[in-house]
Motif scaffolding. Structure first.
Motif, PDB file in Angstrom:
ATOM      1  N   GLY A 255      -8.689   3.465  30.401  1.00 23.04           N
ATOM      2  CA  GLY A 255      -8.561   2.648  29.207  1.00 23.04           C
ATOM      3  C   GLY A 255      -8.448   1.181  29.561  1.00 23.04           C
ATOM      4  O   GLY A 255      -8.494   0.783  30.726  1.00 23.04           O
ATOM      5  N   ASP A 256      -8.279   0.360  28.506  1.00 20.64           N
ATOM      6  CA  ASP A 256      -8.078  -1.071  28.687  1.00 20.64           C
ATOM      7  C   ASP A 256      -6.578  -1.336  28.689  1.00 20.64           C
ATOM      8  O   ASP A 256      -5.874  -0.986  27.728  1.00 20.64           O
ATOM      9  N   TYR A 257      -6.094  -1.948  29.756  1.00 20.84           N
ATOM     10  CA  TYR A 257      -4.657  -2.129  29.949  1.00 20.84           C
ATOM     11  C   TYR A 257      -4.285  -3.610  29.915  1.00 20.84           C
ATOM     12  O   TYR A 257      -5.070  -4.469  30.326  1.00 20.84           O
ATOM     13  N   GLN A 258      -3.052  -3.852  29.407  1.00 24.27           N
ATOM     14  CA  GLN A 258      -2.448  -5.179  29.466  1.00 24.27           C
ATOM     15  C   GLN A 258      -1.270  -5.118  30.444  1.00 24.27           C
ATOM     16  O   GLN A 258      -0.589  -4.084  30.546  1.00 24.27           O
ATOM     17  N   PHE A 259      -1.028  -6.217  31.154  1.00 24.86           N
ATOM     18  CA  PHE A 259       0.037  -6.251  32.153  1.00 24.86           C
ATOM     19  C   PHE A 259       0.932  -7.465  31.901  1.00 24.86           C
ATOM     20  O   PHE A 259       0.482  -8.496  31.406  1.00 24.86           O
ATOM     21  N   ARG A 260       2.223  -7.313  32.280  1.00 30.47           N
ATOM     22  CA  ARG A 260       3.156  -8.430  32.187  1.00 30.47           C
ATOM     23  C   ARG A 260       4.138  -8.366  33.356  1.00 30.47           C
ATOM     24  O   ARG A 260       4.402  -7.281  33.911  1.00 30.47           O
ATOM     25  N   ILE A 261       4.688  -9.530  33.716  1.00 30.03           N
ATOM     26  CA  ILE A 261       5.595  -9.665  34.854  1.00 30.03           C
ATOM     27  C   ILE A 261       6.895 -10.305  34.368  1.00 30.03           C
ATOM     28  O   ILE A 261       6.887 -11.224  33.547  1.00 30.03           O
ATOM     29  N   GLY A 277      -5.875 -11.435  28.630  1.00 34.97           N
ATOM     30  CA  GLY A 277      -6.941 -10.456  28.470  1.00 34.97           C
ATOM     31  C   GLY A 277      -6.508  -9.050  28.825  1.00 34.97           C
ATOM     32  O   GLY A 277      -5.321  -8.735  28.972  1.00 34.97           O
ATOM     33  N   THR A 278      -7.496  -8.152  28.950  1.00 32.23           N
ATOM     34  CA  THR A 278      -7.251  -6.757  29.291  1.00 32.23           C
ATOM     35  C   THR A 278      -8.055  -6.387  30.530  1.00 32.23           C
ATOM     36  O   THR A 278      -9.045  -7.045  30.862  1.00 32.23           O
ATOM     37  N   ILE A 279      -7.641  -5.331  31.202  1.00 29.57           N
ATOM     38  CA  ILE A 279      -8.300  -4.859  32.420  1.00 29.57           C
ATOM     39  C   ILE A 279      -8.610  -3.380  32.227  1.00 29.57           C
ATOM     40  O   ILE A 279      -7.713  -2.579  31.916  1.00 29.57           O
ATOM     41  N   HIS A 280      -9.897  -3.022  32.407  1.00 31.32           N
ATOM     42  CA  HIS A 280     -10.313  -1.632  32.237  1.00 31.32           C
ATOM     43  C   HIS A 280     -10.149  -0.903  33.562  1.00 31.32           C
ATOM     44  O   HIS A 280     -10.695  -1.312  34.592  1.00 31.32           O
ATOM     45  N   LEU A 281      -9.420   0.206  33.553  1.00 28.14           N
ATOM     46  CA  LEU A 281      -9.187   1.002  34.760  1.00 28.14           C
ATOM     47  C   LEU A 281      -9.501   2.460  34.491  1.00 28.14           C
ATOM     48  O   LEU A 281      -9.220   2.977  33.402  1.00 28.14           O
ATOM     49  N   GLU A 282     -10.095   3.096  35.502  1.00 27.70           N
ATOM     50  CA  GLU A 282     -10.382   4.520  35.465  1.00 27.70           C
ATOM     51  C   GLU A 282      -9.329   5.242  36.294  1.00 27.70           C
ATOM     52  O   GLU A 282      -8.834   4.707  37.287  1.00 27.70           O
ATOM     53  N   PRO A 283      -8.998   6.472  35.933  1.00 28.63           N
ATOM     54  CA  PRO A 283      -8.065   7.224  36.772  1.00 28.63           C
ATOM     55  C   PRO A 283      -8.719   7.604  38.089  1.00 28.63           C
ATOM     56  O   PRO A 283      -9.930   7.778  38.173  1.00 28.63           O
ATOM     57  N   LEU A 284      -7.950   7.734  39.136  1.00 29.83           N
ATOM     58  CA  LEU A 284      -8.434   8.165  40.437  1.00 29.83           C
ATOM     59  C   LEU A 284      -8.558   9.678  40.382  1.00 29.83           C
ATOM     60  O   LEU A 284      -7.557  10.401  40.429  1.00 29.83           O
ATOM     61  N   THR A 285      -9.810  10.129  40.255  1.00 27.30           N
ATOM     62  CA  THR A 285     -10.044  11.538  39.959  1.00 27.30           C
ATOM     63  C   THR A 285     -10.168  12.350  41.232  1.00 27.30           C
ATOM     64  O   THR A 285     -10.826  11.938  42.190  1.00 27.30           O
ATOM     65  N   SER A 286      -9.568  13.545  41.241  1.00 29.55           N
ATOM     66  CA  SER A 286      -9.740  14.530  42.301  1.00 29.55           C
ATOM     67  C   SER A 286      -9.457  15.899  41.701  1.00 29.55           C
ATOM     68  O   SER A 286      -8.831  16.006  40.649  1.00 29.55           O
ATOM     69  N   VAL A 287      -9.968  16.917  42.364  1.00 31.13           N
ATOM     70  CA  VAL A 287      -9.791  18.282  41.858  1.00 31.13           C
ATOM     71  C   VAL A 287      -8.470  18.815  42.367  1.00 31.13           C
ATOM     72  O   VAL A 287      -8.248  18.923  43.589  1.00 31.13           O
ATOM     73  N   LYS A 288      -7.608  19.129  41.460  1.00 28.77           N
ATOM     74  CA  LYS A 288      -6.306  19.682  41.830  1.00 28.77           C
ATOM     75  C   LYS A 288      -6.391  21.197  41.972  1.00 28.77           C
ATOM     76  O   LYS A 288      -5.876  21.763  42.931  1.00 28.77           O
ATOM     77  N   THR A 289      -7.040  21.853  41.016  1.00 23.78           N
ATOM     78  CA  THR A 289      -7.275  23.304  41.078  1.00 23.78           C
ATOM     79  C   THR A 289      -8.752  23.526  40.804  1.00 23.78           C
ATOM     80  O   THR A 289      -9.214  23.302  39.677  1.00 23.78           O
ATOM     81  N   PRO A 290      -9.556  23.937  41.829  1.00 21.52           N
ATOM     82  CA  PRO A 290     -11.010  24.053  41.632  1.00 21.52           C
ATOM     83  C   PRO A 290     -11.386  25.282  40.812  1.00 21.52           C
ATOM     84  O   PRO A 290     -10.545  26.135  40.500  1.00 21.52           O
ATOM     85  N   LEU A 291     -12.680  25.344  40.466  1.00 17.63           N
ATOM     86  CA  LEU A 291     -13.205  26.511  39.765  1.00 17.63           C
ATOM     87  C   LEU A 291     -13.183  27.731  40.682  1.00 17.63           C
ATOM     88  O   LEU A 291     -13.317  27.619  41.905  1.00 17.63           O
TER      89      LEU A 291
END
Length: 1570
Positions: A255-261, A277-291
């Motif tokens: 999603g698009d995230y806002q940050f503050r300090i 502004g906003t920063i678009h970030l994707e989750p770091l994807t990996s397979v936890k339990t495969p098919l």
């Protein structure tokens, strides 16, 4: 603030009591059911031993028992709905200066507690939390006179608690707190930047806070939130981040995230710094339990599930086909768990492959279908030299085929097998060697060599070769367009919506597809959007973007992205630029204001007409006396006067589209006084002494001002001001009562308050006289005791027989002026006693007794009468009193009669009876009956007794003091007491007399009385046979048997003096101060028997004198003290609340005329002045105070000698009302206008403003004031004089807009016709009669607006229209409209003579080479077009077009023979033509013919591969050319050439050749029999 709706019927009144007494506060509410609560200041009180709370009907009462100094406070009675009434309880006791309620000092500072007593006390003690405080190294206890001090140095937190001072039964306490040193939290960080960013992580950096003085920073808090959310989350597990840099990764959702300090330390944290502004970030994807493989029956349902490490979307693929959720396939996602349910597996093949793909990860499994005999295998196998491909819609190709067909966007692989696993191969395409890359993947697995081609496109079609030394294996690849994949948007519920764009900037509308190959169409308001300069359509992976360049207001609307039947909509909003702030800072501005100073916040908007709203902590700010909102041009300001800590917070100025923030902090001023806690605040000098007030400032150069009761003091003979180093001192010399009050020392805006109280002299009673006789009071009458005391403020106590008397129903205690009065109502017998009025140094006694009812004998008929009875008879003497009660005394001849057998005394009701039984001569005599206040007498004789001859009588002339003769007539020293002597008027028992000279007179026949100068002749008879004597004249002795008594009579009443004398016939004379009194209307004299009275009616004060009564030398005297009738107030003063500047009239009315009336303010006699007027009208006395000010507030009293009335005068700030306000007025420029305001009060100072700026008289502005009317006249008005005109005065504000209309505008210089060449820049120009005129430009009735093609300029009075790069469409009539005037002109556009300066030239190139055509024209900005054989050319991979100034270049890359054509360049009317000629490359035999063995009567086929699909070949047998027919068939399929020989015979055996012109190949045909 509005009064509560339910006021108190009777409010609380201030109460003053002595310590240890009981105090009562009482008020009255409207209804008995009203609930109330009691508070001591802000502490709620409950019923208990200390407090008694009562409700009696509408009365509400609070009783405070055993009052101490700690009870000295403000008490509040509050209704449930909020109404309050307040009163102050003042406790008078030995403690004069008590401890404050709360005391706070900083840690390690010194605390000083000071208490002053009125009189010395031996038992004093300091206590802390109930324990006695003892002196030590840090604690000092001292006493100077009656002042006691406790000092605690280097205070610590353990020293906090309750500090109390006890002086015998008196107590005062304070709550002591020790505050830690003030530590400040840090300021927020600054300079936020995004240092690095990737799809799944971002590194943020910032700088440490910038502060004037160093404040430690322990770390930083980094927080995030998704766009649209309101909750912030911490980005790190630790308490804080140590350094100014942090990397955020591993987010669970994209999603698009806002940050503050936020900067933090141990004392708090700073305000937040938000990253812009906003920063678009994707989750770091990996397979936890495969098919996992799933095995189901043919009729069963298969469920596949995969768990990812993060939340993201993904695709399900079955045998290469992307699945969509429908009746057969159910696709679900719960956070990071994805599920696929296959409801019907009957149509699927056993071993079907199920894949899940998300971002760059993939997981796969197989579906196993059970049948009755077990699992079924597909039986597929791959051999060497077998090409395979995978991708969308993958399939198994007949491995016998050497030509492969693949779909665009997929992946294909070619596999060959070599004889030696160590051999290195090369891969070529169309003869060019391939190198490994993202597109081409080369693998070696044992003896297998694999070439994978990814993301297949149409240009990938061709011949691929695997070259191993001299051996070659070719593969043919053909590409077909892949079918349209299933459409669909990812996370459709989160996409779309409202998008806000900034005018003039680029905006992107982004959506994400389910499949990378999905096709979309963009629409605006239902109209399809095509690629253009305005709109850019972009596809990147699964993302689809619509990029809008240079967004304008007209670009607003609804945009939709359509894929198949699915649509996502966006609403584009372009905020109005005029509602934006100019020079807006990226972060909130920090503003620091000084305490009590003026705070000003300022910002600038883009347009002067933009409306703004100011808010503090999200609450809208309203204008009042302290806060002013100023709008001046584009400037917007908020001005806050007298800033305080409550003004700290977050402020925003908001428009409809934008806002700017301020962070306000109020800096506390440095303490101006260094000894503020230890200074002596209260001074009590005696009259005529000097009083000194001293303080110490923090800076020796600091100036101070002294005030008394709000008025500035200056040095004079009376007042001396001193400055010595840091010490500031004011000396009041020879103080008087008027010098008492509140004194204030002001330095640097801070104040230190002192109280000067003039000590009163010891109280003394005035006119105190010794009371000789008790005051007699009739029962049921009021006892009124009055005395005077000095000074008037002295406090007295009334006591009776040692018991203190309190105000109540029985006793009324008055204190008016110097008069002190005790009234005992309806007196009874028990009220008799000694009354004492006592002050602290004097006392006065009053003895009071009950006045008995007068007892007397009734009228004459009821008194004793003359009785004559015969000897032996019974005689009854009867008289009657005026009441049954009353003792009497019976006497005979002056001697008391005792009851005996013959004498009976009895009472019958009011009758008193004496009975004499057996009357005899001895019983004769004068009988009397005496009561307390009266006497009655009569004579009792015996019938038949007579005195005829002197022989029967002896006559004696006796004088008091003589001795009666004996029976022989000789001198004797003692008379026979048995003889009864008869006096002419009084019967007495004979007693001892001294005998004087006795002469024997001649015989007489009857007794006689002779009066002489020396006394009276008294003839006595004796019943015995005695001789008669005669004596010389001797005066009688008259005495007062009852003396006069002193009288104290109230003025106007009747004074009665009473006395009684020994002789009834004695004459009494009355005197006043030695002057004989005569009877008059007012003075009467009476006599009843021996009782004499003097009555003085309607006594006056002048009657106070000494009165005396004299009778024959006897004298008695007494004094008459006339008490003046208390001059009371018939009409008393009432509390008044008056506005300042007005006149107040205070009026009282007395019960009688009196000249001794004093008017006082705060117990000080009012001096005469211009504003004060005192007058008397009969019994009315009037005080008039004119031109009231705040200094006139206070308690005003009017006093007589006996009474006092007091009221409180409150002076309110004048409530100025607006009688006539300002209104909107319109006038033409150069005219004159007058604004007028009428107020409710005169002499008011007002301020005129224009657009918030104060106006001053002068120039064209004239300001006048006449009584209540204020006027401002503006002359020679200009347009810039227009604005908001306002008038304000003391909280009152009225405004009206001044509209100045312009004089009709004229064009001083009109437009002129213009001729221009196409693409030239055209400028229409005209000039107006004034500069501030808006105009509109029209072309043929269509209004023109500034844009890319048109520019509109206003410079002074000039107005210009610019046409950039005019064209034929710009021809027409142009109009400049100034409302009052218009001007027009015509524009004629001529065509340009565009010529070709450099013609195209023919180009001949070899196939695969590049060809370039160059043309140069005479003009810039010419629309051009390239043509090939009459068809328009467009840029693509092998065709590039570019322009360098006026030179245009067309470039062909990798020319093919089919590119040969006529090339034409068109620039408007100019053209240039040339030819492109392509020389083909020699045709090569890529795959030669092979020897063939054919069966007789069957077909024999020769096949070879050429290097070019359009290559022409000829077939030869030996040297003879073969022609097509029944025997020979010749085919051409792509690069392949075939010769088919039908019905092969043995004679057909021969050598056959395929001749391609530049190359040939030969093979042998062998025929075998059947």
């Amino acid at each position: 603030m509005a009064e509560p709706r339910i006021p108190f019927k009777t409010k609380l009144r201030d109460v003053e009591v002595q310590e240890k007494e009981t105090a009562m506060l009482q008020c009255e509410v409207v209804a008995p059911s009203t609930d109330t609560s009691w508070f001591k200041e802000e502490t709620r009180l409950d019923q208990g031993a200390k407090y008694k709370i009562e409700e009696e009907g509408t009365l509400r009462r609070l009783t405070i028992r055993n009052v101490t100094t700690d009870d000295d406070a403000v008490y509040i009675c509050e209704m449930m709905e909020g109404s309050r009434t307040v009163a102050e309880l003042s406790v008078k006791g030995n403690i004069v200066k008590k401890l404050p309620r709360k005391t706070a000092v900083p840690e390690m500072d010194a605390a000083i507690f000071c208490v002053e007593l009125d009189r010395g006390c031996e038992k004093v003690v300091w206590m802390k939390n109930g324990e006695v405080v003892k002196a030590n190294s840090r604690v000092t206890i001292s006493a100077i006179g009656n002042q006691h001090t406790l000092t605690i140095r280097e205070c610590q937190a353990a020293d906090a608690g309750e500090i109390a001072f006890l002086a015998e039964d008196c107590r005062t306490s304070t709550q002591f707190t020790v505050s830690a040193p003030r530590r400040l939290p840090p300021h927020p960080p600054v300079n936020p930047v995004v240092k690095e960013k990737a799809e799944t992580w971002v590194t943020l950096a910032w700088s440490a806070p910038q502060m004037d003085r160093p404040v430690p920073v322990a770390g930083y808090l980094v927080e995030r939130r998704r766009l649209g959310s309101v909750t912030w989350f911490r980005c790190h597990d630790s308490e804080s981040v140590p350094g100014p840099e942090f990397t955020i990764s591993g987010l669970s959702e994209k999603g698009d995230y806002q940050f503050r300090i936020t900067a933090v330390n141990s004392f708090g944290q700073s305000s937040c710094l938000e990253f812009p502004g906003t920063i678009h970030l994707e989750p770091l994807t990996s397979v936890k339990t495969p098919l996992k493989d799933v095995e189901v029956s043919a009729e069963g349902e298969a469920t596949f599930s995969v768990e990812l490490a993060a939340v993201c979307s993904g695709l399900w693929i079955l045998n290469g086909r992307v699945l969509q959720s429908n009746e057969s396939f159910v696709i679900m996602r719960t956070k990071n768990i994805h599920t696929l349910i296959i409801r019907d597996v009957r149509g699927l093949q056993d071993g079907a492959e199920v894949r899940f793909r998300a971002n760059n990860i993939e997981s796969c499994a197989n579906l196993r279908i059970k049948v009755s005999g077990g699992s079924v295998s597909s039986g597929l196998a791959f051999t060497s030299a077998s090409p395979l491909y995978t991708g969308a819609a993958s399939r198994v190709i007949d491995r016998a085929s050497e030509t492969e067909m693949a779909s665009a966007g997929g992946t294909v692989q070619f596999v060959s097998e070599v004889s030696n696993s160590a051999v290195t191969v090369k891969w070529r395409k169309d003869g060019s060697e391939l190198t490994p890359s993202k597109k081409y993947e080369m693998q070696a697995m044992g003896r297998k060599r694999v070439l994978k081609i990814h993301d297949i496109m149409a240009e990938d079609a061709g011949v691929y070769e695997c070259v191993c030394d001299s051996d070659t294996m070719p593969f043919q690849l053909s590409v077909k367009e892949s079918p349209l994949p299933a459409s669909g948007f990812l996370e459709k519920d989160q996409a779309g919506g409202v998008v806000r764009a900034v005018s003039g900037e680029r905006t992107e509308l982004v959506t994400e597809m389910v499949d990378v190959h999905s096709r979309v169409v963009w629409y605006k308001e239902g109209k399809e959007i095509r690629q253009s300069k305005k709109f850019t359509l972009e596809e990147r992976g699964k993302q689809r973007k619509l990029i809008i360049s240079g967004v304008r207001k007209e670009d607003e609307g609804t945009y939709s992205c359509q894929s198949g039947d699915d649509t996502i909509s966006f609403t584009l909003r372009v905020p109005d630029e005029s509602a934006k702030f100019v020079n807006k800072p990226k972060s909130p501005q920090e503003v620091m204001a000084l305490h009590s100073g003026t705070l000003e916040l300022s910002c600038e908007v883009a347009a002067a007409s933009t409306a703004v709203v100011w808010r503090k902590d999200q609450t809208e700010i309203r204008q009042d006396r302290r806060m002013t909102v100023v709008s001046q041009g584009t400037q917007r300001r908020l001005v806050i006067k007298d800033a305080s800590r409550s003004d700290q917070g977050s402020y925003t100025c908001e428009t409809a589209e934008d806002k700017v923030a301020f962070q306000v902090k109020v800096k506390e001023p440095e303490p101006a006084f260094s000894n503020q806690d230890s200074v002596q605040r209260e001074v009590k000098p005696c009259p005529s002494e000097s009083a000194t007030l001293t303080c110490e400032v923090s800076d020796s150069k600091m100036e101070v001002k002294w005030y008394k009761d709000g008025k500035l003091l200056t040095s004079s003979k009376k007042i001396r001001m001193e400055s010595e180093g840091k010490t500031r001192r004011i000396v009041l010399q020879t103080v008087e009562k008027r010098d008492a009050g509140e004194y204030v020392c002001e330095a640097a805006g801070q104040k230190l308050t002192f109280r000067v109280t003039i000590a009163e002299p010891a109280a003394k009673f005035q006119k105190k006289a010794v009371q000789k006789e008790p005051i007699a009071v009739q029962e049921k009458e009021d006892i009124i005791l009055v005395t005077t005391v000095a000074p008037q403020t002295a406090v007295v106590r009334w006591l009776r027989d040692g018991m203190e008397l309190k105000q109540g129903k029985k006793y009324e205690v008055r204190s008016e002026g110097s008069s002190r009065t005790l009234v005992v109502k309806s007196s009874e017998s028990k009220d008799s006693g000694v009354y004492i009025c006592e002050t602290n140094g004097d006392k006065q006694e009053f003895r009071v007794k009950k006045k008995e009812d007068e007892i007397y004998f009734k009228q004459k008929s009821k008194k004793l009468t003359l009785v004559s009875a015969a000897a032996g008879e019974t005689v009854t003497l009867t008289c009657e009193l005026n009441q049954p009660k009353g003792d009497v005394l019976w006497k005979r001849n002056g001697k008391e009669i005792k009851a005996s057998g013959r004498l009976q005394i009895r009472a019958d009701g009011a009758k008193r009876i004496l009975t004499i039984t057996g009357m005899s001569v001895a019983d004769e005599g004068e009988y009397s009956c005496e009561c307390r206040d009266d006497k009655t007498s009569t004579k009792v004789t015996t019938k038949g007794t007579a005195y005829k001859t002197a022989a029967q009588l002896r006559v004696f002339l006796l004088l008091k003091g003589s001795v009666a003769p004996n029976a022989n007539g000789t001198h004797a020293t003692e008379v026979d007491t048995n003889l009864d002597w008869i006096q002419t008027r009084v019967v007495t028992r004979a007693s001892v007399y001294n005998l004087e000279t006795i002469h024997i007179p001649p015989p007489i026949q009857c007794p006689a009385v002779h009066w002489g100068d020396g006394g009276a002749w008294v003839v006595y008879f004796c019943t015995r046979n005695v001789s008669v004597f005669s004596a010389s004249s001797v005066p009688r002795v008259v005495k007062f048997t009852g003396n006069l008594a002193n009288l104290v009579i109230e003025e106007g009443k009747e004074a009665i003096f009473k006395c009684s004398i020994s002789h009834e016939d004695a004459a009494v004379t009355w005197y006043k101060n030695g002057v004989r009194l005569k009877a008059s209307k007012r003075v009467t004299m009476g006599k009843v028997g021996t009782s004499h009275t003097l009555t003085i009616g309607n006594v006056t004060l002048q009657d106070s004198s000494e009165f005396s009564a004299e009778a024959e030398g006897a004298k008695t005297k007494a004094t008459l003290q006339v008490q003046a009738i208390p001059i009371l107030f018939k009409k008393k003063l009432e509390n008044r609340t008056v506005e300042e500047g007005e006149t107040v009239v205070l009026e009282v009315e007395l019960t009688k005329l009196s000249a001794e009336v004093k008017w006082m303010k705060n117990s000080v006699v009012l001096p005469s002045s211009e504003n004060l007027e005192v007058k008397a009208q009969g019994a009315k006395h009037i005080l008039t105070i004119r031109n009231l000010s705040y200094a006139d507030r206070g308690h005003y009293s009017c006093e007589t000698l006996d009474d006092k009335t007091q009221a409180k005068l409150d002076v309110e700030m004048r409530k100025i009302r607006l009688v006539k306000g300002l209104e909107e007025m319109q006038v033409q420029e150069k005219e004159t206008i007058t604004f007028e305001v009428e107020l409710s009060h005169q002499d008011m100072e007002g301020t005129w403003l224009k657009d918030g700026v104060k106006l001053k008289a002068g120039g064209n502005c004239r300001i006048t004031t006449l009584g209540k009317k204020h006027a401002m006249t503006l002359s020679s008005l200009k347009l810039e004089d227009a604005g908001l005109i306002a008038f304000q005065t003391e909280g009152l504000h009225t405004s009206g807009r001044l509209i100045v209309t312009e004089l009709p505008v004229k064009f001083s210089t009109p437009l002129t016709d213009l001729r221009a060449t196409e693409k030239d820049k055209v400028k229409f120009e005209c000039e107006l009669s004034r500069s501030n005129t808006d105009v509109k430009w029209f072309k043929d009735t269509v209004e023109l607006r500034p844009g890319k093609r048109h520019g509109i300029i206003a410079q002074g009075r000039k107005r210009s229209l610019l046409i950039h790069k005019c064209s034929y469409e710009d021809q027409g009539t142009y109009l400049c409209d100034a409302v009052d005037d218009k001007t027009s002109a015509t524009l004629t556009v001529q065509a340009r003579d565009v010529r070709v300066l450099r013609e195209l030239e023919d180009v001949e190139v070899v196939e695969k080479e590049s060809a370039a055509f160059v043309c140069e024209i005479s003009h810039d900005e010419v629309e051009t077009q390239w043509y090939k054989n009459g068809s328009k050319l467009r840029s693509k991979d092998n065709i590039k077009m570019r322009q360098e100034g006026r030179t245009f270049v067309l470039l062909f890359k990798a020319v093919q023979p089919e590119d040969a054509a006529e090339i034409k360049f068109v620039a408007e009317n100019a053209t240039s033509t040339a030819k492109l000629q392509v020389k083909e490359l020699p045709v090569k035999i890529v795959k030669p013919l092979r020897d063939k063995i054919a069966i007789e009567k069957h077909r024999g086929i020769f096949e070879c591969q050429v290097s070019r699909p359009n290559a022409l070949v000829k077939w030869h047998r030996q040297k003879s050319e073969l022609v097509p027919g029944k025997k020979y068939e010749m085919t051409s399929q792509g690069l392949y050439r075939k010769l088919i020989i039908n019905e092969v015979e043995f004679g057909d055996e021969d050598t056959y050749t395929c001749d391609a012109g530049d190359d040939k190949t030969t093979a042998q045909l062998y025929v075998e029999g059947k």
